[in-house]
Write an enzyme that holds these catalytic residues in place. Structure first.
Site, PDB file in Angstrom:
ATOM      1  CG  ASN A 156      -1.820   1.139   1.350  1.00  7.64           C
ATOM      2  OD1 ASN A 156      -1.903   1.947   0.416  1.00  7.64           O
ATOM      3  ND2 ASN A 156      -2.519   1.261   2.471  1.00  7.64           N
ATOM      4  CD1 TRP A 157       4.023   0.966  -2.402  1.00  6.06           C
ATOM      5  CD2 TRP A 157       3.816   1.553  -4.558  1.00  6.06           C
ATOM      6  NE1 TRP A 157       4.777   0.097  -3.150  1.00  6.06           N
ATOM      7  CE2 TRP A 157       4.663   0.431  -4.477  1.00  6.06           C
ATOM      8  CE3 TRP A 157       3.551   2.098  -5.816  1.00  6.06           C
ATOM      9  CZ2 TRP A 157       5.235  -0.155  -5.610  1.00  6.06           C
ATOM     10  CZ3 TRP A 157       4.119   1.523  -6.947  1.00  6.06           C
ATOM     11  CH2 TRP A 157       4.956   0.403  -6.842  1.00  6.06           C
ATOM     12  CE  LYS A 158      -0.389   3.517   4.498  1.00 10.07           C
ATOM     13  NZ  LYS A 158      -0.176   3.614   5.915  1.00 10.07           N
ATOM     14  CG  HIS A 181      -6.057   2.189   4.906  1.00 11.57           C
ATOM     15  ND1 HIS A 181      -5.657   3.314   5.569  1.00 11.57           N
ATOM     16  CD2 HIS A 181      -5.036   1.317   4.983  1.00 11.57           C
ATOM     17  CE1 HIS A 181      -4.416   3.123   6.026  1.00 11.57           C
ATOM     18  NE2 HIS A 181      -4.019   1.921   5.678  1.00 11.57           N
ATOM     19  CD  GLU A 195      -3.808  -2.061   7.501  1.00  9.81           C
ATOM     20  OE1 GLU A 195      -2.677  -2.276   7.056  1.00  9.81           O
ATOM     21  OE2 GLU A 195      -4.424  -1.012   7.276  1.00  9.81           O
ATOM     22  N   GLY A 224       1.514   7.428  14.529  1.00  7.04           N
ATOM     23  CA  GLY A 224       2.109   8.337  15.502  1.00  7.04           C
ATOM     24  C   GLY A 224       2.085   7.797  16.924  1.00  7.04           C
ATOM     25  CB  SER A 238       4.581  -1.596  12.213  1.00  7.85           C
ATOM     26  OG  SER A 238       4.113  -0.302  12.516  1.00  7.85           O
ATOM     27  N   GLY A 288       2.726  -0.999   4.341  1.00  9.62           N
ATOM     28  CA  GLY A 288       2.835   0.402   3.951  1.00  9.62           C
ATOM     29  C   GLY A 288       4.292   0.801   3.803  1.00  9.62           C
ATOM     30  N   GLY A 289       4.839   1.387   4.868  1.00 10.08           N
ATOM     31  CA  GLY A 289       6.195   1.944   4.841  1.00 10.08           C
ATOM     32  C   GLY A 289       7.257   1.030   4.255  1.00 10.08           C
TER      33      GLY A 289
HETATM   34  P1  PGA Z   1       2.528   0.420   7.659  1.00 10.72           P
HETATM   35  O1  PGA Z   1       1.148   0.722   6.915  1.00 10.72           O
HETATM   36  O2  PGA Z   1       3.043  -0.909   7.147  1.00 10.72           O
HETATM   37  O3  PGA Z   1       3.424   1.561   7.248  1.00 10.72           O
HETATM   38  O4  PGA Z   1       2.255   0.381   9.105  1.00 10.72           O
HETATM   39  C1  PGA Z   1       0.170  -0.269   6.771  1.00 10.72           C
HETATM   40  C2  PGA Z   1      -1.098   0.320   6.217  1.00 10.72           C
HETATM   41  O5  PGA Z   1      -1.467   1.459   6.589  1.00 10.72           O
HETATM   42  O6  PGA Z   1      -1.789  -0.315   5.400  1.00 10.72           O
END
Ligand code: PGA
Length: 241
Positions: free
Chosen positions: A12-14, A94, A162, A171, A206, A225-226
């Site tokens: 998920n590259w947002k 999401h 999630e 945060g 994460s 994500g990250g």
């Molecule tokens: P994250 O994001 O891996 O950076 O925690 C996951 C997501 O929001 O789908």
């Protein structure tokens, strides 16, 4: 449609990459994954909307699938166009979208629209830090799952657990232990309507190359994500899944 894969790994590259960066990361991943046997792993890239067309061209003739980060339900063209652009998966519900006003009912309508357009919804559910600290995780998950799946036909879907507070951009600075996340698989399953038996449950929040294996022991994959923003770390997550 059913799932024949042991693990589904979704990036998920947002809104973290512009069109050029998304295209080059997709090309890099395509190259790096060429020698990898992906017969039992499904890799899905979800770029931002503006990058979908470019990434779709790159992924053509590869084993990597394309997904979108959201869709609408009011105008079916927007959902069917995603299919035309090559998307097979769509993330709905999401926490970033829920924070912008997507209610359980909206999540349900979006997921139904995705199914109606013959794509696979990746439905995100998860409690906020406040609910987690109040010990209300199970209640939140029960409500979100039951409402998201209301009136569902028995068509394949993915549920992504999630915990909002465990997402790297939340945060909170906190992460969930794999044991604690795995314990909620039962809660999720218990709240899936009995007539639906064609689904997988993945974990998101994460996920890192070092931690993914302890989640993927019980979850059917991960939503990343990250750590999906760099080819090498996403590659390691795929390898270690
Ligand atoms: P994250 O994001 O891996 O950076 O925690 C996951 C997501 O929001 O789908």
């Amino acid at each position: 449609m059913t799932n024949k894969y042991k693990q589904i790994i979704v990036a998920n590259w947002k809104m973290k990459l512009d069109v050029d960066q998304a295209a080059s990361l997709a090309s890099e991943l395509k190259e790096i994954l060429k020698p990898v046997d992906l017969s039992d792993k499904k890799v899905v890239l979800c770029p931002s909307f503006s990058a979908i067309t470019g990434v779709s061209k790159i992924l053509k003739d590869s084993d990597i699938a394309l997904g979108a980060q959201d869709s609408l339900y009011e105008n079916s063209i927007s959902t069917s166009d995603l299919k035309k652009l090559g998307c097979e998966y769509i993330i709905v519900g999401h926490s970033d979208r829920r924070a912008l006003g997507d209610t359980d009912q909206i999540v349900n309508k979006k997921a139904l629209a995705v199914l109606a357009n013959k794509m696979i919804p990746i439905i995100c559910v998860g409690e906020t830090l406040e609910k987690y600290e109040a010990g209300q995780t199970k209640e939140v998950l029960a409500r979100q799952v039951a409402q998201a799946l209301k009136d569902f036909p028995n068509q394949y879907f993915i549920l992504a657990y999630e915990p909002v507070w465990a997402i790297s951009t939340s945060g909170s600075g906190k992460t969930i232990t794999p044991t604690e996340a795995i314990a909620q698989i039962e809660t999720l399953k218990k709240n899936i309507p009995a007539n639906l038996d064609n689904f997988d449950i993945v974990y998101g929040g994460s996920v890192e190359p070092k931690t993914v294996a302890s989640f993927s022991k019980e979850f059917k994959g991960s939503l990343v994500g990250g750590a999906s923003l760099k080819a090498q770390s996403f590659f390691e997550i795929i390898k270690n899944s």
